[in-house]
Every structure is written in C-alpha cells, then in structure tokens.
Design a protein around this motif. Structure first.
Motif, PDB file in Angstrom:
ATOM      1  N   MET A   1       0.844  -1.197   0.000  1.00 36.53           N
ATOM      2  CA  MET A   1       0.000   0.000   0.000  1.00 36.53           C
ATOM      3  C   MET A   1       0.883   1.252   0.000  1.00 36.53           C
ATOM      4  SD  MET A   1      -2.815   1.287   2.831  1.00 36.53           S
ATOM      5  CE  MET A   1      -3.485  -0.366   3.062  1.00 36.53           C
ATOM      6  N   ARG A   2       0.864   2.003  -1.082  1.00 36.90           N
ATOM      7  CA  ARG A   2       1.624   3.247  -1.132  1.00 36.90           C
ATOM      8  C   ARG A   2       0.988   4.278  -0.207  1.00 36.90           C
ATOM      9  NH1 ARG A   2       3.446   4.882  -7.276  1.00 36.90           N
ATOM     10  NH2 ARG A   2       4.908   3.159  -7.628  1.00 36.90           N
ATOM     11  N   THR A   3       1.829   4.979   0.557  1.00 33.80           N
ATOM     12  CA  THR A   3       1.302   5.910   1.553  1.00 33.80           C
ATOM     13  C   THR A   3       2.075   7.219   1.515  1.00 33.80           C
ATOM     14  OG1 THR A   3       0.748   4.022   2.967  1.00 33.80           O
ATOM     15  CG2 THR A   3       0.775   6.189   4.002  1.00 33.80           C
ATOM     16  N   VAL A   4       1.335   8.324   1.463  1.00 32.21           N
ATOM     17  CA  VAL A   4       1.948   9.643   1.474  1.00 32.21           C
ATOM     18  C   VAL A   4       1.697  10.304   2.826  1.00 32.21           C
ATOM     19  CG1 VAL A   4      -0.105  10.767   0.454  1.00 32.21           C
ATOM     20  CG2 VAL A   4       2.150  11.851   0.256  1.00 32.21           C
ATOM     21  N   GLY A   5       2.689  11.013   3.316  1.00 26.76           N
ATOM     22  CA  GLY A   5       2.563  11.724   4.580  1.00 26.76           C
ATOM     23  C   GLY A   5       2.342  13.209   4.373  1.00 26.76           C
ATOM     24  N   LEU A   6       1.534  13.811   5.234  1.00 25.24           N
ATOM     25  CA  LEU A   6       1.274  15.252   5.215  1.00 25.24           C
ATOM     26  C   LEU A   6       1.573  15.814   6.598  1.00 25.24           C
ATOM     27  CD1 LEU A   6      -2.202  15.306   3.394  1.00 25.24           C
ATOM     28  CD2 LEU A   6       0.071  15.322   2.351  1.00 25.24           C
ATOM     29  N   ILE A   7       2.086  17.029   6.633  1.00 24.55           N
ATOM     30  CA  ILE A   7       2.372  17.719   7.900  1.00 24.55           C
ATOM     31  C   ILE A   7       1.385  18.869   8.011  1.00 24.55           C
ATOM     32  CG2 ILE A   7       4.107  19.000   9.205  1.00 24.55           C
ATOM     33  CD1 ILE A   7       6.223  17.411   7.511  1.00 24.55           C
ATOM     34  N   VAL A   8       0.513  18.830   9.025  1.00 25.69           N
ATOM     35  CA  VAL A   8      -0.657  19.712   9.001  1.00 25.69           C
ATOM     36  C   VAL A   8      -0.982  20.287  10.376  1.00 25.69           C
ATOM     37  CG1 VAL A   8      -1.625  18.334   7.115  1.00 25.69           C
ATOM     38  CG2 VAL A   8      -2.337  17.853   9.457  1.00 25.69           C
ATOM     39  N   GLU A   9      -1.807  21.335  10.345  1.00 28.74           N
ATOM     40  CA  GLU A   9      -2.456  21.858  11.546  1.00 28.74           C
ATOM     41  C   GLU A   9      -3.976  21.781  11.409  1.00 28.74           C
ATOM     42  OE1 GLU A   9       0.750  24.957  13.467  1.00 28.74           O
ATOM     43  OE2 GLU A   9      -0.674  25.796  12.033  1.00 28.74           O
ATOM     44  N   TYR A  10      -4.477  21.949  10.192  1.00 27.72           N
ATOM     45  CA  TYR A  10      -5.918  21.886   9.915  1.00 27.72           C
ATOM     46  C   TYR A  10      -6.703  22.736  10.918  1.00 27.72           C
ATOM     47  CZ  TYR A  10      -5.031  18.087   6.582  1.00 27.72           C
ATOM     48  OH  TYR A  10      -4.586  17.336   5.516  1.00 27.72           O
ATOM     49  N   ASN A  11      -6.428  24.017  10.865  1.00 29.71           N
ATOM     50  CA  ASN A  11      -6.985  24.931  11.872  1.00 29.71           C
ATOM     51  C   ASN A  11      -7.823  26.045  11.232  1.00 29.71           C
ATOM     52  OD1 ASN A  11      -7.252  25.965  14.543  1.00 29.71           O
ATOM     53  ND2 ASN A  11      -5.682  27.477  14.106  1.00 29.71           N
ATOM     54  N   PRO A  12      -8.981  25.701  10.603  1.00 27.53           N
ATOM     55  CA  PRO A  12      -9.564  24.369  10.442  1.00 27.53           C
ATOM     56  C   PRO A  12      -9.227  23.784   9.063  1.00 27.53           C
ATOM     57  CG  PRO A  12     -11.179  26.007   9.839  1.00 27.53           C
ATOM     58  CD  PRO A  12      -9.933  26.770  10.206  1.00 27.53           C
ATOM     59  N   PHE A  13      -9.673  22.556   8.805  1.00 23.45           N
ATOM     60  CA  PHE A  13      -9.522  21.906   7.512  1.00 23.45           C
ATOM     61  C   PHE A  13     -10.410  22.636   6.501  1.00 23.45           C
ATOM     62  CE2 PHE A  13     -10.505  18.796   4.238  1.00 23.45           C
ATOM     63  CZ  PHE A  13      -9.312  18.105   4.059  1.00 23.45           C
ATOM     64  N   HIS A  14      -9.805  23.142   5.422  1.00 21.44           N
ATOM     65  CA  HIS A  14     -10.574  23.940   4.457  1.00 21.44           C
ATOM     66  C   HIS A  14     -10.362  23.431   3.033  1.00 21.44           C
ATOM     67  CE1 HIS A  14      -6.820  25.972   3.434  1.00 21.44           C
ATOM     68  NE2 HIS A  14      -6.667  26.393   4.685  1.00 21.44           N
ATOM     69  N   ASN A  15     -10.949  24.133   2.072  1.00 19.79           N
ATOM     70  CA  ASN A  15     -10.902  23.669   0.680  1.00 19.79           C
ATOM     71  C   ASN A  15      -9.479  23.613   0.128  1.00 19.79           C
ATOM     72  OD1 ASN A  15     -13.671  23.418   0.643  1.00 19.79           O
ATOM     73  ND2 ASN A  15     -14.035  25.413  -0.294  1.00 19.79           N
ATOM     74  N   GLY A  16      -8.623  24.529   0.568  1.00 20.02           N
ATOM     75  CA  GLY A  16      -7.228  24.489   0.147  1.00 20.02           C
ATOM     76  C   GLY A  16      -6.529  23.238   0.650  1.00 20.02           C
ATOM     77  N   HIS A  17      -6.841  22.848   1.887  1.00 18.51           N
ATOM     78  CA  HIS A  17      -6.284  21.608   2.431  1.00 18.51           C
ATOM     79  C   HIS A  17      -6.786  20.391   1.650  1.00 18.51           C
ATOM     80  CE1 HIS A  17      -5.978  23.925   6.450  1.00 18.51           C
ATOM     81  NE2 HIS A  17      -4.773  23.864   5.906  1.00 18.51           N
ATOM     82  N   LEU A  18      -8.066  20.434   1.313  1.00 13.78           N
ATOM     83  CA  LEU A  18      -8.645  19.327   0.542  1.00 13.78           C
ATOM     84  C   LEU A  18      -7.942  19.197  -0.806  1.00 13.78           C
ATOM     85  CD1 LEU A  18     -10.853  17.158   0.248  1.00 13.78           C
ATOM     86  CD2 LEU A  18     -12.357  18.928  -0.692  1.00 13.78           C
ATOM     87  N   TYR A  19      -7.696  20.324  -1.465  1.00 15.02           N
ATOM     88  CA  TYR A  19      -6.977  20.312  -2.749  1.00 15.02           C
ATOM     89  C   TYR A  19      -5.578  19.722  -2.568  1.00 15.02           C
ATOM     90  CZ  TYR A  19      -4.387  22.087  -6.782  1.00 15.02           C
ATOM     91  OH  TYR A  19      -3.587  22.191  -7.888  1.00 15.02           O
ATOM     92  N   HIS A  20      -4.885  20.177  -1.539  1.00 22.49           N
ATOM     93  CA  HIS A  20      -3.523  19.675  -1.277  1.00 22.49           C
ATOM     94  C   HIS A  20      -3.536  18.173  -1.014  1.00 22.49           C
ATOM     95  CE1 HIS A  20      -0.167  18.907   1.726  1.00 22.49           C
ATOM     96  NE2 HIS A  20       0.459  19.137   0.595  1.00 22.49           N
ATOM     97  N   LEU A  21      -4.487  17.710  -0.236  1.00 22.59           N
ATOM     98  CA  LEU A  21      -4.574  16.280   0.069  1.00 22.59           C
ATOM     99  C   LEU A  21      -4.832  15.470  -1.204  1.00 22.59           C
ATOM    100  CD1 LEU A  21      -6.496  14.797   3.103  1.00 22.59           C
ATOM    101  CD2 LEU A  21      -6.566  13.691   0.882  1.00 22.59           C
ATOM    102  N   GLN A  22      -5.789  15.923  -1.985  1.00 25.70           N
ATOM    103  CA  GLN A  22      -6.137  15.188  -3.203  1.00 25.70           C
ATOM    104  C   GLN A  22      -4.987  15.185  -4.205  1.00 25.70           C
ATOM    105  OE1 GLN A  22      -9.712  17.357  -4.217  1.00 25.70           O
ATOM    106  NE2 GLN A  22     -11.056  15.929  -3.138  1.00 25.70           N
ATOM    107  N   GLN A  23      -4.322  16.320  -4.365  1.00 25.23           N
ATOM    108  CA  GLN A  23      -3.191  16.396  -5.285  1.00 25.23           C
ATOM    109  C   GLN A  23      -2.002  15.578  -4.790  1.00 25.23           C
ATOM    110  OE1 GLN A  23      -5.052  17.648  -8.045  1.00 25.23           O
ATOM    111  NE2 GLN A  23      -2.943  18.186  -8.504  1.00 25.23           N
ATOM    112  N   SER A  24      -1.801  15.560  -3.485  1.00 24.17           N
ATOM    113  CA  SER A  24      -0.714  14.764  -2.907  1.00 24.17           C
ATOM    114  C   SER A  24      -0.928  13.288  -3.197  1.00 24.17           C
ATOM    115  CB  SER A  24      -0.635  14.990  -1.393  1.00 24.17           C
ATOM    116  OG  SER A  24      -0.338  16.328  -1.091  1.00 24.17           O
ATOM    117  N   ARG A  25      -2.154  12.850  -3.014  1.00 28.22           N
ATOM    118  CA  ARG A  25      -2.484  11.454  -3.306  1.00 28.22           C
ATOM    119  C   ARG A  25      -2.270  11.158  -4.798  1.00 28.22           C
ATOM    120  NH1 ARG A  25      -6.067   7.668  -0.730  1.00 28.22           N
ATOM    121  NH2 ARG A  25      -6.861   9.254   0.694  1.00 28.22           N
TER     122      ARG A  25
END
Length: 415
Positions: A1-25
């Motif tokens: 299972m390939r796994t990517v790590g993210l370093i986050v605060e999510y304060n709060p989790f927003h659309n930019g974070h969602l974009y970053h997560l999806q693009q990272s994957r």
C-alpha cells in the motif's frame, strides 16, 4: 500500500487543504494518507480554533486515513524543530513512502540543493549565518540569506536566487534538512499553493481562503455562515456542532487570565528560566503590565511588540509562560534526541490496516491513548498538561472529565 505523509495543523480543515490532500495522493499515486497534526497549540504560538479531536474528525472526513499527533514540544517551535519532529514521526511509522508539502512556487530542486549543501552546517555556512545575524535581521531572514550566499559560493547561481524567505519555502527547506539529518528514506514532493497564501488574511477567492482568513472571519465577525463556502461540508458540520456547544472558536483572549497569573506569580529570574524567554524579554514583560490600559491579550501583545520581538516570537514566549515550559526541557540536545512514541489521534478502515503494518514496521511504540503508554514519556506528559490547559481556557464551565481526555478518549474513527 503506497502511503503519502502530510504535515498539518488543519486549523480548520478547508478547501485548500482538501486540494492539497487530493493532489498529494494523485502525484504520489498513494493508496493511503497519513497526517502528522499539531495538537491544541500551534506553530505560531497560538491555541487551535477547535480541539484536536474535532480537527482529527475533519481530517478523516476530508480524506486522511491515519492522524498522528505532533507533540506540543515540537508543534509550537520555530521551523527547524517543528519540521524535525514532524518528519521524524512520519519516518518512524515505517509505512510512509513519501511526503508532500505546499510551497509558494511548486519548485523542489532549489530546496533539495540547499538542504543537501547545508544539512550539516559547515564552518563556512555558520560564518555566513553569523554575519547575517550581526546585520540585525531576524533569524529566519538571516538563515535564508545565508543559504542563498552559500549556494552562490558553491556555484549554484540559479538556486541562490530562489526566494527561500517565503513562509512555505522556509518550512519546506527545514523539512528537507530534517530528512537529510535523520537519514530518512521518504521521497519528498511539493505542490504550489493556489489562490491563497499561508498567512494571507484577506479573502480574494469565492472558494479558497487561507486558514488565517477563515479564523479571522470566525473570530471577528462571529458568523459561522461567513466561512461556509471556504470549507468542505463535512468541516462545516463539525464547526456547527462545536459552535452550538460553545466549544469554538477558541482564541488567545480566553487564556489571558491564566497567562497573567503565570506572569505575576514569577519574578524576572523565574521567567528567564522558561523556554523562549531570552534577551531580556522577561524584564520587558514585567515592565509592560503596569502600562496597559486594559487586560486583553491583544493589548499586551501589541504593547510588547517591537522590531526585535515579532508577533510570532512573542506568542511562543507567552505560550511557554502559560504552559510552564522550562528551558531545560527544550535544549537542542533534548529536541534532537527525538520523540519516543507515535500517538494515534484517529483512523479510517484503511488506517486500521496501516496500524496493523506498523506493529512490525514502526520504529517507536504506537499509542492509542496516553493511558496505554508503556512507560512515562516526557513529551507525552507535556501534551496531557497542554490539553488540560486548553480545556480550562476553552470554556468557563469545563467538564472535569475533559481535563484528562488524553487518558480516557479512544482514537477517532471514520466511518
């Protein structure tokens, strides 16, 4: 299972974070996402908008599979140690193949070159850094300038002109420095930030805003609907729940009285023994209090602030006072020795599979709660204390049980 790590605060989790997560994957072709997330107090020396369990729920509903906690000892530090703690934790899981971070430019090569050349800080680089510091600029600015000068001396002219001083570039460089220093095997990737930069306080897009701008809307306008278009629906529902219960938004103002108590019950020599209190800051703090025209945190901060003492520097120093963090516990030697455990905040079904793999692959004990620690861990005790302080400040009528949720709560699961 390939796994990517993210370093986050999510304060709060927003659309930019969602974009970053999806693009990272997408760019890493990962099957799973592991996030190392700060707990109740954050890198710029401020309390989180919501507690870490609520933010973990946001992360899992937003697409993360496993969320682990970055201890407060590292989460509230400047870039070097913040990055060192986060990268070390991802590497220690033994299941993360790559990690991906946002930058202003989306360029990786100049950062890789700079990290490779300066990871072990040669005498030549140290001399350049000393020279820049003597010019009177801030440490981050001096470090960036020394990096550029060092690259130029080594014949990397194009990389020398790279804007290392931009906030995300600074963090990214320190992620790569940490990876070099620990001999990590994870492959780094970067994605350019879109439409809103790290500390951009103004809203300039209909769907993307920085976490800074979102917090400003919530704290100043006190209108939850004002942020609805900038966050995923799952985040908005959690915000609604916490807002209705009176548990958010949390700000520094709610900690003013305990902070002032911690200050006035200490002498200048006692304050000087705390982390981040140096260069005579203890005297400036004690001399400033009688001059205030109101006992508000923002008033204290603005009165203390100078070119020498920036807002972030002061917030970290005041947080060290609030939490009672002693210099002796935050030496470079102690921080370099690393974190002794992996604290799990939440997971999905896929995250459960990762945890099974980590029983074999993890280089550190994996904790599902503080109560299950096989032995006392100094940084874990600091986290428990920080959680208690956060809960006391968050509500005037804190539930006694909430003070010790680190001991009693199981990790958040989704679905």
């Amino acid at each position: 299972m390939r796994t990517v790590g993210l370093i986050v605060e999510y304060n709060p989790f927003h659309n930019g974070h969602l974009y970053h997560l999806q693009q990272s994957r997408k760019i890493t072709e990962a099957d799973a996402v592991v996030a190392v997330m700060s707990g109740h107090f954050l890198q710029r020396g401020e309390p989180a908008l919501l507690d870490k369990w609520s933010r973990t729920r946001m992360a899992l509903r937003g697409g993360c599979d496993l969320v682990i906690e970055l201890p407060v000892a590292y989460a509230t530090q400047a870039a070097e140690w913040f990055a060192y703690g986060a990268v070390s934790l991802l590497e220690a899981t033994g299941v993360v193949d790559s990690f991906c971070f946002g930058t202003e430019s989306g360029e990786l090569q100049p950062l890789l070159q700079a990290a490779e050349l300066t990871a072990h800080e040669s005498p030549g680089f140290k001399a350049l850094l000393k020279r820049e510091l003597q010019s009177g600029i801030s440490y981050p600015g001096a470090y960036s300038a020394a990096i550029s000068a060092h690259l130029s001396e080594q014949g990397y002219a194009s990389a020398a002109n790279f804007p290392f001083a931009l906030p995300n570039h600074t963090l990214a460089l320190h992620y790569l420095l940490a990876l070099n220093r620990i001999g990590g095997k994870m492959r780094p990737y970067t994605i350019a930030r879109e439409k809103a930069q790290y500390n951009q306080a103004e809203v300039t897009d209909s769907q993307i805003a920085s976490a800074t701008a979102i917090r400003k809307l919530l704290l100043e306008e006190r209108e939850l609907d004002a942020v609805r278009s900038f966050v995923p629906e799952s985040t908005f529902r959690i915000l609604q729940e916490e807002w209705a219960a009176g548990r958010c938004p949390v700000s520094w103002e709610q900690f003013t009285n305990p902070l002032l108590h911690a200050i006035v019950t200490r002498s200048a020599p006692m304050l000087s023994e705390l982390h981040e209190i140096n260069e005579g800051l203890e005297h400036r703090i004690l001399q400033t209090l009688p001059k205030l025209d109101s006992l508000l945190f923002e008033k204290l901060l603005q009165t203390l602030k100078t070119k020498r003492y920036t807002r972030t520097k002061l917030q970290r120093a005041l947080l060290a006072i609030l939490l009672g963090h002693a210099k002796a516990d935050f030496t470079a030697e102690k921080l370099a020795s690393g974190i002794e455990y992996i604290r799990v905040l939440g997971f999905t079904d896929k995250g459960r599979q990762l945890l099974r793999r980590m029983r074999v692959s993890a280089k550190l004990p994996v904790l599902l709660s503080a109560a299950r620690a096989p032995r006392p861990f100094a940084y874990l005790e600091l986290d428990v204390q920080a959680s208690s302080v956060f809960m006391l400040g968050r509500s005037r009528e804190a539930d006694p049980a909430s003070l010790f949720r680190d001991y009693t709560d199981k990790p958040v699961t989704h679905p």
